[in-house]
Design an enzyme around this catalytic site. Structure first.
Site, mmCIF file in Angstrom:
data_model
loop_
_atom_site.group_PDB
_atom_site.id
_atom_site.type_symbol
_atom_site.label_atom_id
_atom_site.label_comp_id
_atom_site.label_asym_id
_atom_site.label_seq_id
_atom_site.Cartn_x
_atom_site.Cartn_y
_atom_site.Cartn_z
ATOM 1 C CG ASN A 239 45.739 41.543 47.179
ATOM 2 O OD1 ASN A 239 44.929 42.475 47.423
ATOM 3 N ND2 ASN A 239 46.498 42.093 46.085
ATOM 4 C CE LYS B 260 44.796 40.287 43.259
ATOM 5 N NZ LYS B 260 45.035 40.069 42.165
ATOM 6 C CG HIS C 63 49.065 44.081 43.424
ATOM 7 N ND1 HIS C 63 48.291 43.949 42.230
ATOM 8 C CD2 HIS C 63 49.270 42.938 43.964
ATOM 9 C CE1 HIS C 63 47.855 42.799 42.013
ATOM 10 N NE2 HIS C 63 48.515 42.260 42.975
ATOM 11 C CD GLU D 44 45.480 43.064 40.382
ATOM 12 O OE1 GLU D 44 44.976 43.522 41.548
ATOM 13 O OE2 GLU D 44 45.596 41.966 40.123
ATOM 14 C CD GLU E 71 51.850 39.665 43.897
ATOM 15 O OE1 GLU E 71 50.938 38.638 44.585
ATOM 16 O OE2 GLU E 71 51.531 40.517 43.796
ATOM 17 N N GLY F 107 46.485 35.899 38.904
ATOM 18 C CA GLY F 107 44.954 35.682 38.016
ATOM 19 C C GLY F 107 44.673 35.082 36.880
ATOM 20 C CB SER G 233 47.976 31.396 39.562
ATOM 21 O OG SER G 233 47.444 32.212 38.699
HETATM 22 P P1 PGA Z 1 46.229 35.717 42.276
HETATM 23 O O1 PGA Z 1 46.772 37.067 42.840
HETATM 24 O O2 PGA Z 1 46.781 34.527 43.369
HETATM 25 O O3 PGA Z 1 44.710 35.602 41.791
HETATM 26 O O4 PGA Z 1 46.970 35.168 40.940
HETATM 27 C C1 PGA Z 1 47.981 37.212 43.441
HETATM 28 C C2 PGA Z 1 48.142 38.778 43.610
HETATM 29 O O5 PGA Z 1 47.690 39.763 42.641
HETATM 30 O O6 PGA Z 1 48.719 38.959 44.731
#
Ligand code: PGA
Length: 248
Positions: A11, A13, A95, A97, A165, A171, A211
């Site tokens: 992803n 982003k 997601h 976000e 997730e 993140g 992460s």
């Molecule tokens: P990350 O994000 O690996 O940076 O923690 C995962 C995601 O949001 O899909």
């Protein structure tokens, strides 16, 4: 190990430009990737065409969002038909976000899931609890409620990958331990068994996100009910190759 095909999504982003994503694409195209793993890269909307045109055909591409209808006066939105028109076959929906930064409701996410599937896209459907929900002991309740809304909108589960997730792990560098991930994945699979069907519970890929790195992917990926990953930060780095090859 299950017979489910391991699935690793990147992803990206809202990151990268043609130069840096082009370099990443070259790295992926020339890397030795486990051909037993399904790989999909989630590109920013404006780079969907670029990603699909440049990535090797063995690597799938996903949009990171889409709207719930095919066309119309919805300034700033994109639809599944447009995504498909770019040769792209997947979309990430729900997601954290989108849920927590942009305020998307379960209801809207459900409508998007239904429309994306009806339009022929595969859907990476994301769920996960916030830190305060985990601390309050409501993780199961939260992920079951989110999964129920998704399930209400799915007819064909073969086109759906469920991404667990935990919001506190996204993140933050705080990965769920392999035991924590396995515990929720196993419960989700049992939920599927009770609420969808035996066959779907056995076949649906439940992937972990939050992460994931080259360093922790092997142990996470060796859990019985962890069928792959959705990777943010590390998907922009060459270590994404190690994550794709976690089970090699
Ligand atoms: P990350 O994000 O690996 O940076 O923690 C995962 C995601 O949001 O899909």
């Amino acid at each position: 190990m299950s017979s489910r095909t391991f699935f690793v999504g990147g992803n990206w982003k809202m990151n990268g430009d043609k130069k840096s994503l082009g370099d990443l694409i070259t790295t992926l195209n020339t890397a030795s990737l486990n051909d037993e793993t399904e790989v999909v890269c989630g590109a920013p909307t404006v780079y969907l065409d670029f990603a699909r045109s440049n990535l090797d055909a063995r690597i799938g591409v996903a949009a990171q969002n889409c709207y719930k209808v095919a066309k119309g006066a919805f300034t700033g939105e994109i639809s599944p038909v447009m995504i498909k028109d770019c040769g792209v076959e997947w979309v990430i929906l729900g997601h954290s976000e989108r849920r927590h930064v942009f305020g998307e409701s379960d209801e809207l996410i459900g409508q998007k899931v239904a429309h994306a599937l009806e339009s022929g896209l595969g859907v990476i459907a994301c769920i996960g609890e916030k830190l305060e929900e985990r601390e309050a002991g409501t993780t199961e309740e939260v992920v079951y409620t989110q999964t129920q809304v998704i399930a209400d909108n799915v007819k064909d589960w073969s086109k759906v990958v469920l991404a667990y997730e935990p919001v506190w792990a996204i993140g933050t560098g705080k990965t769920a331990s392999p035991e924590q991930a396995q515990e929720v994945h196993e419960k989700l699979r049992e939920w599927m068994r009770a609420n969808v069907s035996e066959a779907v519970a056995d076949s649906v890929r439940i992937i972990y996100g939050g992460s994931v790195t080259g360093a922790n992917c092997k142990e996470l990926g060796s859990q019985n009910d962890v069928d792959g990953f959705l990777v943010g930060g590390a998907s922009l780095k060459p270590e994404f190759v190690d994550i794709i090859n976690a089970r090699a």
